[in-house]
Design an enzyme around this catalytic site. Structure first.
Site, mmCIF file in Angstrom:
data_model
loop_
_atom_site.group_PDB
_atom_site.id
_atom_site.type_symbol
_atom_site.label_atom_id
_atom_site.label_comp_id
_atom_site.label_asym_id
_atom_site.label_seq_id
_atom_site.Cartn_x
_atom_site.Cartn_y
_atom_site.Cartn_z
ATOM 1 C CB SER A 191 0.019 5.553 8.885
ATOM 2 O OG SER A 191 0.645 6.744 8.441
ATOM 3 C CG PHE B 113 -3.892 7.880 5.695
ATOM 4 C CD1 PHE B 113 -2.807 7.062 5.418
ATOM 5 C CD2 PHE B 113 -4.636 7.611 6.844
ATOM 6 C CE1 PHE B 113 -2.475 6.004 6.251
ATOM 7 C CE2 PHE B 113 -4.315 6.553 7.679
ATOM 8 C CZ PHE B 113 -3.235 5.754 7.385
ATOM 9 C CB ALA C 92 -0.913 -0.007 1.221
ATOM 10 N N GLY C 93 0.355 2.300 -0.625
ATOM 11 C CA GLY C 93 1.054 3.570 -0.673
ATOM 12 C C GLY C 93 1.467 3.978 -2.067
ATOM 13 C CG PHE C 94 3.702 2.507 -6.116
ATOM 14 C CD1 PHE C 94 5.082 2.588 -6.002
ATOM 15 C CD2 PHE C 94 3.128 2.777 -7.354
ATOM 16 C CE1 PHE C 94 5.869 2.938 -7.093
ATOM 17 C CE2 PHE C 94 3.901 3.129 -8.451
ATOM 18 C CZ PHE C 94 5.273 3.214 -8.320
ATOM 19 C CB THR D 131 6.098 -3.777 10.538
ATOM 20 O OG1 THR D 131 7.350 -3.373 9.930
ATOM 21 C CG2 THR D 131 6.348 -4.953 11.433
ATOM 22 C CG ASN D 132 2.685 1.365 8.270
ATOM 23 O OD1 ASN D 132 3.335 2.013 7.463
ATOM 24 N ND2 ASN D 132 1.366 1.497 8.378
ATOM 25 N NE ARG E 189 7.132 16.283 6.463
ATOM 26 C CZ ARG E 189 8.466 16.318 6.530
ATOM 27 N NH1 ARG E 189 9.119 15.350 7.150
ATOM 28 N NH2 ARG E 189 9.144 17.323 5.977
ATOM 29 C CB THR F 186 -3.884 4.131 3.534
ATOM 30 O OG1 THR F 186 -2.953 3.146 3.970
ATOM 31 C CG2 THR F 186 -5.013 4.234 4.534
#
Length: 353
Positions: free
Chosen positions: A179, A119, A66-68, A240-241, A116, A90
């Site tokens: 996050s 979201f 997640a994130g891309f 993990t995150n 940072r 997310t």
């Protein structure tokens, strides 16, 4: 060859080049003939890599973290690039802009990233529409988070709204309470706060539900979350995150970049520790997805034999390039055969047995 290209790409600010590269990948995989050609070369076709996890068939163990692809714009892209699945998000119940830029940084001496983002996304309803009109040749999971303006006491309803909108459209859902970039979010990892959130999500969907945890948790807190996940009947845990630790960083000026979570090799050691602890705690009661610092097929193999049924990468893809996923898949397939395993599932947790 990618090393030289990466140097040129890294001359452009991280968030801007992310957008440009992502657009290019989408364009390259939109024409069906091009997508099929890439898939023949890069996708995991070796049957030894395939597995069925929480009722979903995955052609390979390595997924895009997640994130891309926050808003599902590249659903058609990821299988052709060698990923066995992709996790979108997310995404939050309400659309939000995220934190002000600059909000993504490279740590090249560490082969790491600091972000940072906060979201930033178009919201769950928009993603639901995107998924309804998209198709993918690999499973697509969705990572859901809390809307920034939502008060902690209202978090269960906020997560439940995303689950209601997206559950039927996703292969699985991940509840992100880890996050570091949304104020107070990590406080929701306490069992007292997490229980109503997970219960609310489970009440909204029959889709497999997992929870994503931080590497910075104390071991006792990891145990408590694992026990809660088993008690509530979750499908698994994503571990993990990103980490808020700055220990051991080599990149000059890293300490001056400000708040944010670090991904890549600096989190690898702790991610592996958490995975081993979780597997010792829950065994095959939960599916464990390992993410954090996976760069090579040796890293991937270590995570699989430590108990991970599935893997994820983001930073490794940024530093490794378009052939990265294939190299991981090829290496894992070779290790499976070298060690006499007929299937990926047979290797999961084998180092702990």
């Amino acid at each position: 060859m990618y090393g030289a290209l990466r140097k040129a790409l890294f001359l452009v600010p991280p968030e801007r080049i992310h957008g440009l590269v992502f657009a290019g990948l989408r364009a390259a995989t939109t024409p069906v003939p091009l997508r099929r050609s890439l898939s023949r070369r890069l996708a995991p076709h070796d049957p030894v890599l395939a597995s069925t996890v929480f009722g979903v068939r995955f052609p390979g163990p390595l997924g895009l973290a997640a994130g891309f692809d926050k808003d599902g714009l590249g659903v058609h892209t990821w299988g052709a690039l060698g990923f066995g699945y992709a996790e979108l998000g997310t995404v939050t119940a309400q659309a939000q802009p995220g934190n002000p830029p600059p909000r993504m940084f490279r740590l090249p001496a560490d082969r790491a990233l600091l972000n940072r983002m906060g979201f930033n996304n178009h919201g769950s309803a928009a993603l639901a529409l995107q998924l309804a009109r998209s198709s993918s040749d690999v499973p697509i999971g969705v990572n859901i988070g809390k809307t920034k303006v939502t008060e902690p006491q209202d978090a269960p309803a906020d997560y439940a709204e995303s689950a209601r909108l997206l559950g039927s459209l996703a292969a699985y859902l991940v509840v992100n309470v880890s996050s570091p970039n949304t104020p107070g979010l990590r406080d929701l990892q306490s069992v007292e706060s997490l229980r109503p959130i997970l219960s609310a999500v489970l009440a909204e969907t029959s889709t497999p539900v997992l929870v994503k945890i931080a590497p910075d948790l104390a071991d006792t807190d990891i145990d408590d979350i694992a026990d809660l996940a088993v008690e509530l009947g979750l499908a698994g845990i994503v571990a993990t995150n990103t980490t808020i630790s700055r220990d051991g960083l080599k990149t000059p000026g890293a300490a001056d970049l400000g708040a944010g979570g670090i991904s890549g090799p600096p989190v690898a050691r702790r991610a592996l520790e958490v995975l081993r602890r979780l597997y010792a705690r829950v065994g095959d009661k939960l599916v464990l997805i390992s993410v954090g610092g996976i760069e090579t097929s040796d890293d991937a193999w270590e995570r699989i034999t430590a108990g991970a049924s599935l893997l994820q990468g983001y930073t490794g893809f940024v530093y490794g390039g378009g052939l990265w996923a294939r190299s991981i898949n090829d290496g894992v397939a070779a290790r499976l055969r070298e060690n006499g395993f007929g299937t990926l599932a047979e290797a999961v947790g084998s180092a702990a047995r």
